[in-house]
Design a protein around this motif. Structure first.
Motif, PDB file in Angstrom:
ATOM      1  N   SER A 187       0.814  -1.215   0.000  1.00 48.77           N
ATOM      2  CA  SER A 187       0.000   0.000   0.000  1.00 48.77           C
ATOM      3  C   SER A 187       0.848   1.265   0.000  1.00 48.77           C
ATOM      4  CB  SER A 187      -0.931   0.006   1.216  1.00 48.77           C
ATOM      5  OG  SER A 187      -0.171  -0.038   2.416  1.00 48.77           O
ATOM      6  N   ASP A 188       2.170   1.100   0.143  1.00 46.00           N
ATOM      7  CA  ASP A 188       3.048   2.273   0.102  1.00 46.00           C
ATOM      8  C   ASP A 188       2.879   2.975  -1.238  1.00 46.00           C
ATOM      9  OD1 ASP A 188       4.361   1.761   2.628  1.00 46.00           O
ATOM     10  OD2 ASP A 188       5.268   0.049   1.606  1.00 46.00           O
ATOM     11  N   ARG A 189       2.729   4.266  -1.191  1.00 46.30           N
ATOM     12  CA  ARG A 189       2.496   5.030  -2.406  1.00 46.30           C
ATOM     13  C   ARG A 189       3.742   5.808  -2.800  1.00 46.30           C
ATOM     14  NH1 ARG A 189      -1.720   2.534  -4.588  1.00 46.30           N
ATOM     15  NH2 ARG A 189      -3.453   2.344  -3.128  1.00 46.30           N
ATOM     16  N   ASN A 190       3.858   6.054  -4.096  1.00 45.81           N
ATOM     17  CA  ASN A 190       5.034   6.767  -4.604  1.00 45.81           C
ATOM     18  C   ASN A 190       4.737   8.210  -5.003  1.00 45.81           C
ATOM     19  OD1 ASN A 190       7.024   4.692  -4.447  1.00 45.81           O
ATOM     20  ND2 ASN A 190       6.046   3.683  -6.186  1.00 45.81           N
ATOM     21  N   GLU A 191       3.509   8.678  -4.713  1.00 46.17           N
ATOM     22  CA  GLU A 191       3.153  10.031  -5.150  1.00 46.17           C
ATOM     23  C   GLU A 191       4.088  11.088  -4.571  1.00 46.17           C
ATOM     24  OE1 GLU A 191       1.044   7.785  -4.223  1.00 46.17           O
ATOM     25  OE2 GLU A 191      -0.590   7.663  -5.687  1.00 46.17           O
ATOM     26  N   LYS A 192       4.408  10.946  -3.276  1.00 48.56           N
ATOM     27  CA  LYS A 192       5.299  11.934  -2.650  1.00 48.56           C
ATOM     28  C   LYS A 192       6.692  11.882  -3.266  1.00 48.56           C
ATOM     29  CE  LYS A 192       3.015  12.221   1.866  1.00 48.56           C
ATOM     30  NZ  LYS A 192       3.189  12.042   3.337  1.00 48.56           N
ATOM     31  N   THR A 193       7.140  10.667  -3.587  1.00 45.82           N
ATOM     32  CA  THR A 193       8.462  10.530  -4.226  1.00 45.82           C
ATOM     33  C   THR A 193       8.464  11.201  -5.588  1.00 45.82           C
ATOM     34  OG1 THR A 193       8.846   8.424  -3.092  1.00 45.82           O
ATOM     35  CG2 THR A 193      10.185   8.884  -5.041  1.00 45.82           C
ATOM     36  N   VAL A 194       7.405  10.989  -6.359  1.00 42.66           N
ATOM     37  CA  VAL A 194       7.310  11.595  -7.683  1.00 42.66           C
ATOM     38  C   VAL A 194       7.329  13.110  -7.582  1.00 42.66           C
ATOM     39  CG1 VAL A 194       5.784  11.942  -9.664  1.00 42.66           C
ATOM     40  CG2 VAL A 194       6.146   9.632  -8.762  1.00 42.66           C
ATOM     41  N   GLU A 195       6.555  13.656  -6.662  1.00 47.51           N
ATOM     42  CA  GLU A 195       6.503  15.115  -6.505  1.00 47.51           C
ATOM     43  C   GLU A 195       7.847  15.668  -6.051  1.00 47.51           C
ATOM     44  OE1 GLU A 195       4.189  17.223  -7.481  1.00 47.51           O
ATOM     45  OE2 GLU A 195       3.277  15.408  -8.305  1.00 47.51           O
ATOM     46  N   TYR A 196       8.537  14.915  -5.183  1.00 49.87           N
ATOM     47  CA  TYR A 196       9.848  15.365  -4.707  1.00 49.87           C
ATOM     48  C   TYR A 196      10.850  15.400  -5.853  1.00 49.87           C
ATOM     49  CZ  TYR A 196      13.940  15.774  -1.670  1.00 49.87           C
ATOM     50  OH  TYR A 196      15.087  16.213  -1.058  1.00 49.87           O
ATOM     51  N   ILE A 197      10.798  14.386  -6.703  1.00 54.23           N
ATOM     52  CA  ILE A 197      11.713  14.351  -7.856  1.00 54.23           C
ATOM     53  C   ILE A 197      11.414  15.508  -8.804  1.00 54.23           C
ATOM     54  CG2 ILE A 197      12.330  13.028  -9.922  1.00 54.23           C
ATOM     55  CD1 ILE A 197      12.035  10.501  -8.255  1.00 54.23           C
ATOM     56  N   LYS A 198      10.145  15.773  -9.053  1.00 53.55           N
ATOM     57  CA  LYS A 198       9.780  16.880  -9.946  1.00 53.55           C
ATOM     58  C   LYS A 198      10.228  18.221  -9.356  1.00 53.55           C
ATOM     59  CE  LYS A 198       5.860  14.666 -12.253  1.00 53.55           C
ATOM     60  NZ  LYS A 198       4.412  14.692 -12.514  1.00 53.55           N
ATOM     61  N   LYS A 199      10.147  18.331  -8.039  1.00 57.62           N
ATOM     62  CA  LYS A 199      10.639  19.547  -7.382  1.00 57.62           C
ATOM     63  C   LYS A 199      12.140  19.704  -7.592  1.00 57.62           C
ATOM     64  CE  LYS A 199      11.339  21.513  -2.759  1.00 57.62           C
ATOM     65  NZ  LYS A 199      11.144  21.289  -1.301  1.00 57.62           N
ATOM     66  N   LYS A 200      12.875  18.598  -7.471  1.00 60.40           N
ATOM     67  CA  LYS A 200      14.318  18.638  -7.679  1.00 60.40           C
ATOM     68  C   LYS A 200      14.661  18.999  -9.124  1.00 60.40           C
ATOM     69  CE  LYS A 200      16.008  17.732  -3.639  1.00 60.40           C
ATOM     70  NZ  LYS A 200      16.879  18.722  -2.940  1.00 60.40           N
TER      71      LYS A 200
ATOM     72  N   GLN B  13       9.775  21.617 -17.309  1.00 59.26           N
ATOM     73  CA  GLN B  13       9.335  21.235 -18.644  1.00 59.26           C
ATOM     74  C   GLN B  13      10.483  21.317 -19.654  1.00 59.26           C
ATOM     75  OE1 GLN B  13       5.945  23.954 -18.795  1.00 59.26           O
ATOM     76  NE2 GLN B  13       4.558  22.195 -18.976  1.00 59.26           N
ATOM     77  N   TRP B  14      11.351  22.323 -19.499  1.00 59.83           N
ATOM     78  CA  TRP B  14      12.507  22.407 -20.395  1.00 59.83           C
ATOM     79  C   TRP B  14      13.460  21.238 -20.154  1.00 59.83           C
ATOM     80  CZ3 TRP B  14      12.373  24.584 -24.720  1.00 59.83           C
ATOM     81  CH2 TRP B  14      11.709  25.791 -24.931  1.00 59.83           C
ATOM     82  N   SER B  15      13.579  20.812 -18.902  1.00 56.31           N
ATOM     83  CA  SER B  15      14.383  19.615 -18.626  1.00 56.31           C
ATOM     84  C   SER B  15      13.773  18.400 -19.301  1.00 56.31           C
ATOM     85  CB  SER B  15      14.476  19.376 -17.110  1.00 56.31           C
ATOM     86  OG  SER B  15      15.184  20.415 -16.471  1.00 56.31           O
ATOM     87  N   ALA B  16      12.437  18.361 -19.332  1.00 57.03           N
ATOM     88  CA  ALA B  16      11.755  17.262 -20.011  1.00 57.03           C
ATOM     89  C   ALA B  16      12.015  17.302 -21.510  1.00 57.03           C
ATOM     90  CB  ALA B  16      10.253  17.323 -19.732  1.00 57.03           C
ATOM     91  N   VAL B  17      12.098  18.513 -22.082  1.00 60.59           N
ATOM     92  CA  VAL B  17      12.434  18.640 -23.503  1.00 60.59           C
ATOM     93  C   VAL B  17      13.792  17.986 -23.773  1.00 60.59           C
ATOM     94  CG1 VAL B  17      13.003  20.250 -25.355  1.00 60.59           C
ATOM     95  CG2 VAL B  17      11.067  20.727 -23.858  1.00 60.59           C
TER      96      VAL B  17
ATOM     97  N   ARG C 227      13.011  20.926 -10.983  1.00 60.44           N
ATOM     98  CA  ARG C 227      12.795  22.373 -11.137  1.00 60.44           C
ATOM     99  C   ARG C 227      13.923  23.191 -10.546  1.00 60.44           C
ATOM    100  NH1 ARG C 227       7.479  20.893  -9.633  1.00 60.44           N
ATOM    101  NH2 ARG C 227       7.853  21.544  -7.465  1.00 60.44           N
ATOM    102  N   THR C 228      14.584  22.663  -9.515  1.00 61.96           N
ATOM    103  CA  THR C 228      15.501  23.507  -8.735  1.00 61.96           C
ATOM    104  C   THR C 228      16.984  23.233  -8.960  1.00 61.96           C
ATOM    105  OG1 THR C 228      15.293  21.961  -6.869  1.00 61.96           O
ATOM    106  CG2 THR C 228      13.794  23.853  -6.921  1.00 61.96           C
TER     107      THR C 228
END
Length: 986
Positions: free
Chosen positions: A578-591, A638-642, A593-594
């Motif tokens: 039941s462990d979820r990865n949503e927080k991990t995903v958001e943390y990675i996306k934050k990283k 998003q530019w990193s995603a490009v 960006r920064t």
């Protein structure tokens, strides 16, 4: 420093098996695909003089024979004829033994009964000439991911059979070759192939003896004192009967796996050995052999992973080659050879191509082996599980496959699979944190592993030890490949978390791996999955060389729910899924960006891929497909995603144009976009950045990116960016011997004479590649040109196009340039000096045109203040039989009719090859037209295009030239006589 996935000795394979065993009966000894330390074909010099009589064994015979010779009578006691016969017999037996030793390839366990004949599965590898000192600090998987972007035709491929042969145009003797390549790329299998081809009499037949001396085995003798001949006797007993020290034989020493070397190899040592009978430490023996004190005529081949390639000084190495793995066609060839069912092979290839991350990894031969082993099982029968699409899935299936192989055999079960995998994971993690890829028995014992137990899991660990001679014993371990070690390390951490084993497993290992400190944990702390992941992300981002990148991908991928189900096949996981990865995903996306590092952002996107989150990538893919990306206001992430999308696409990155992604040029926001797309720029052959508002900071970032991958870029245009002195950083990249930039355009970039000094230094350091240079609209002045000429006059400089428009040059600068061109006139094809006050100094350029070696074809001299008498010198050049000039631009020089008449004196000569002549705005009247018309009618002129627009031409002058259209000698195709009217004559 370790080629871990590979094994240097030939019985090593993706397995935990003994390469050396007591020899009550001969045993086969071969290399596995997991083994790797580099080689390919053979040193094809020419056919040799030695005729061999190779004895091929019957099918039932052992694939290896004892290296001990049965001959016991020394050659010195034989008659001349008997001695010759015996010598041939010994050499034949030597070849035969190497043939039997290296003819088979073990994939999987080294104890399997039906190993593959190497020639049946061997697939040619892509090898290129490299440069000494070109060492990357990046994680090896990251190197593979970037190398995969490059076309196989980019560099000249070299067969191993030619590694000691200079390339065309090279004039150097090659004694010592260093071949580098990442773990698993095929170095050791290449070594095996070279030896096999030689032993079969196919290649390098002027080499009479090949001595394979893997560093893994030499390490076991590092504390011994002995002579080179003694060392050879230990490894190859037959050499006792061969006079190695004589000049009778051409010999090749192969030192496989320099990255695994545990010797000091002090090349500054003053110990000098000249006789192979002199005793010394093993490292002194090898050092003297490599530098050429011992057996100076012997050929030396050293293989190594890139990180250890500089252990041998560059002055001791005559050629550096790089094994770059499989090209796209070679990948498919491997699977078709490896999989007998061709329809199944097609399905495997198709599946791998559907996952870009997997297909990129197939540049590594050992990953092809792993993929083939997994997918052959899964696609050849009905499977309930998901076919692997990510690296984590592939490696987890591989782990399950290996445990199933163990269950198929009758082993005494002392440990559960979970306990054994946990122990292997523990040693994998501890050694990964330490940076060790090779370890020893004591390392296993500290983790509670018995060597005999580890050998059961023979697909996961490789064991090599030497004991058959009774003199040296030792055991060396490594995982089949670095990536397998990283997967097991990640699995270990994941199991600890899932089963709440921090309390009872954390404390015993903190002395070695400091896992508690690494994750900032204490034994009573209960951390959530997202906290564990976030700490791992932070730790990986702090790594300068990205050595934890793949570990992080595996750790995150193992937390996906489908993996929990998969892992239940081999272990019990107590925590629910039941462990979820949503927080991990958001943390990675934050990283994403920064963080400032574009490369680390790319790895975080790979992490998102392992977690099954493709939201950013899919969004960007829609923008790219619709060609709306210029209108979109993208965020930093998003530019990193490009960048990630472009780097993982199937299309080659031939050209990067920033204006494809930004709506307006010269916008400050463009710099942010440039920073995010630097990884794409590094992998592009042509980079167009004109009018992009590049600042000093941007120029520094660009230079840093290009330094990390200098050999790929071929064209760079930074025109109309005020980068000033920071351009010197780019010139520093040009000095790199690996830089192969051919076209550099720097128009209106604020470059001064100081910049020209740095550029000249770069041209002198690395002059052979640059072909086109544009410095127009920079105030470099005469002093700048003088600096530049110091590089141009170097005979190695092969510049073909030089533009110096509006650079503030006068007679002095023109004189310096003419002098440089006289010194090195062979290569320049086009010279533009427009807008400089050259005046009468044009005579000096005219003299250069008459030089017998001058090949200048285009000379652009508009608005150069050339007087009418300057045309006399130009006419003299035109009528010279040495002149190659095809295009002459004299626009805006007040030549008048007098100058045109002088010029006609050259046009009328049959040697004149001029095809394009620009005389617009030159003060020409009908009188000048009449002179031109007379010249064109009286001589078989080559002139195709004539521009007289902007002159005071009357109807009579125009008519004189227009009426020539019916003249059979008249070849003019385009005649411009005013700004908007063109008469075309066909």
């Amino acid at each position: 420093m370790e080629d871990t996935q590979t094994s240097t000795d030939q019985e090593f394979s993706p397995g935990c098996s003994s390469v050396y065993q007591k020899r009550p009966e001969p045993e086969s000894r071969c290399v596995s695909v997991g083994s790797d330390t580099s080689m390919h074909h053979l040193v094809t010099f020419k056919s040799g003089d030695i005729k061999t009589n190779l004895s091929y064994r019957s099918e039932g015979e052992s694939s290896c024979v004892s290296m001990r010779s049965d001959a016991s009578v020394p050659l010195d006691y034989m008659g001349e004829e008997t001695e010759t016969d015996l010598r041939h017999e010994v050499l034949d037996r030597f070849r035969s033994n190497l043939l039997k030793k290296f003819e088979r390839l073990y994939e999987g366990t080294a104890t399997q009964r039906n190993p593959t004949l190497l020639n049946e599965i061997y697939t040619e590898l892509y090898i290129t000439e490299s440069e000494s000192g070109e060492i990357s600090n990046e994680h090896e998987v990251r190197q593979i991911e970037t190398q995969s972007r490059r076309a196989a035709t980019e560099d000249t491929a070299i067969k191993c059979s030619d590694i000691f042969r200079p390339l065309p145009g090279q004039d150097k003797a090659i004694r010592t070759v260093l071949t580098k390549g990442v773990a698993g790329i095929g170095k050791t299998v290449s070594v095996q192939k070279l030896i096999l081809d030689w032993a079969e009499g196919k290649e390098n037949q002027d080499v009479q003896l090949i001595f394979p001396l893997p560093f893994r085995e030499i390490n076991l003798m590092k504390d011994k004192t002995l002579s080179l001949s003694d060392l050879l006797h230990v490894f190859l007993p037959e050499t006792k009967e061969i006079k190695i020290s004589s000049d009778e034989y051409k010999v090749l020493f192969i030192f496989d796996g320099l990255d695994e070397c545990r010797l000091s190899l002090d090349f500054k040592s003053k110990v000098k050995l000249c006789n192979i009978s002199e005793s010394a430490s093993v490292d002194e023996l090898l050092m003297n052999l490599i530098v050429g004190n011992l057996l100076p005529s012997a050929l030396i081949w050293i293989t190594s992973r890139p990180a250890a390639a500089d252990l041998v000084p560059s002055e001791c190495v005559h050629r550096v080659t790089e094994v770059r793995g499989f090209t796209e066609p070679q990948k498919e060839e491997y699977f078709r050879k490896r999989i007998s069912d061709q329809s199944l092979a097609d399905r495997i290839i198709s599946h791998l191509k559907s996952s870009r991350s997997l297909y990129i990894m197939c540049h590594i031969p050992v990953f092809c082996w792993i993929s083939a082993a997994v997918l052959e099982k899964m696609l050849s029968r009905a499977e309930s599980g998901e076919i692997p699409k990510t690296l984590t899935q592939m490696y987890t299936h591989f782990l399950i496959l290996q445990t199933n192989i163990k269950h198929e055999k009758e082993y005494e079960k002392k440990l559960t699979d979970e306990d054994m995998i946990l122990k292997l994971g523990k040693v994998a993690f501890e050694q990964l944190v330490k940076g060790n890829l090779i370890f020893y028995e004591e390392d296993l014992r500290e983790c509670g592993i018995d060597v005999r137990e580890a050998s059961v899991y023979s697909g996961l660990c490789t064991q090599i030890f030497r004991e058959e001679l009774g003199l040296y014993q030792g055991k060396v371990f490594c995982f089949v490949h670095l990536s397998i070690q990283e997967h097991l390390a990640a699995l270990y951490v994941h199991i600890l978390f899932k089963n709440d084993k921090y309390r009872n497993l954390l404390e015993p290992i903190t002395k070695q791996s400091k896992l508690k400190d690494w994750f900032q944990l204490n034994s009573s702390e209960h951390v959530s999955l997202s906290e564990l992941h976030q700490r791992a992300v932070d730790e990986a981002l702090q790594s300068k060389n990205g050595h934890l990148d793949l570990f992080l991908r595996f750790l995150l991928g193992l937390s996906v729910e489908s993996h929990q189900i998969l892992l239940q096949q081999i272990m019990t996981l107590k925590r629910s899924s039941s462990d979820r990865n949503e927080k991990t995903v958001e943390y990675i996306k934050k990283k994403i960006r920064t963080i400032d590092s574009p490369e680390k952002s790319i790895n975080l996107f790979h992490c998102l891929n392992e977690l099954g989150d493709h939201s950013l990538v899919e969004e960007i893919q829609q923008y790219l497909n619709s060609r709306r990306i210029k209108e979109a206001k993208l965020s930093s992430s998003q530019w990193s995603a490009v960048a990630f999308v472009l780097l993982t696409s199937e299309e080659e990155l031939n050209e990067f144009r920033l204006d494809k992604f930004v709506k307006k040029k010269n916008e400050p926001e463009n710099m942010k976009v440039l920073q995010k797309l630097l990884p794409v720029i590094k992998e592009s052959r042509s980079v167009q950045l004109s009018y992009c508002s590049i600042t000093d900071e941007g120029c520094a970032a660009l230079a840093s990116a290009l330094r990390s991958n200098p050999s790929h870029l071929r064209e760079l245009d930074l025109s109309w960016n005020k980068i000033g002195k920071s351009v010197n950083l780019l010139f520093g990249v040009l000095q790199n011997p690996h830089c192969k930039l051919e076209k550099l355009w720097l128009r209106d970039c604020g470059i001064t004479d100081e910049g020209c000094s740095a550029l000249a230094s770069a041209l002198r350091s690395n002059p052979s590649h640059l072909r086109q240079l544009g410095l127009s609209l920079n105030e470099i002045g005469d002093l700048g040109v003088k600096y530049l000429c110091a590089g141009l006059e170097d005979p190695r400089c092969k510049l073909e196009i030089l533009w110096l428009n509006d650079c503030g040059l006068t007679d002095e600068g023109c004189a310096a340039l003419a002098s440089a061109l006289r010194s090195n006139p062979l290569h320049l094809r086009e010279l533009s000096m427009t807008g400089n006050k050259l005046g009468k100094s044009v005579n000096l350029l005219s003299d250069v045109l008459q030089h017998s070696h001058c090949n200048l074809e285009i000379l652009l001299l508009s608005y150069c203040s050339i007087p009418d008498e300057g045309c006399t010198a130009l006419a003299s050049a035109l009528r010279s039989n040495s002149s190659h000039l095809r295009e002459l631009d004299l626009y805006g020089n007040k030549l008048g009719d007098s100058g045109v008449k002088r010029l006609c004196a050259g046009l009328k000569y049959p040697h004149c090859k001029l095809e394009i002549l620009w005389l617009n705005n030159c003060g020409v009247t009908d009188e000048g037209c009449a002179a031109l018309a007379l010249t064109l009618t009286s001589n078989p002129s080559h002139l195709r295009e004539l521009d007289l627009s902007g002159n005071k031409l009357g109807k009579s002058g125009v008519k004189l030239l227009s009426d020539l259209k019916d003249d059979p000698l008249y070849k003019l195709e385009r005649f411009y006589y005013c700004r908007y009217i063109i008469i075309k004559i066909f």
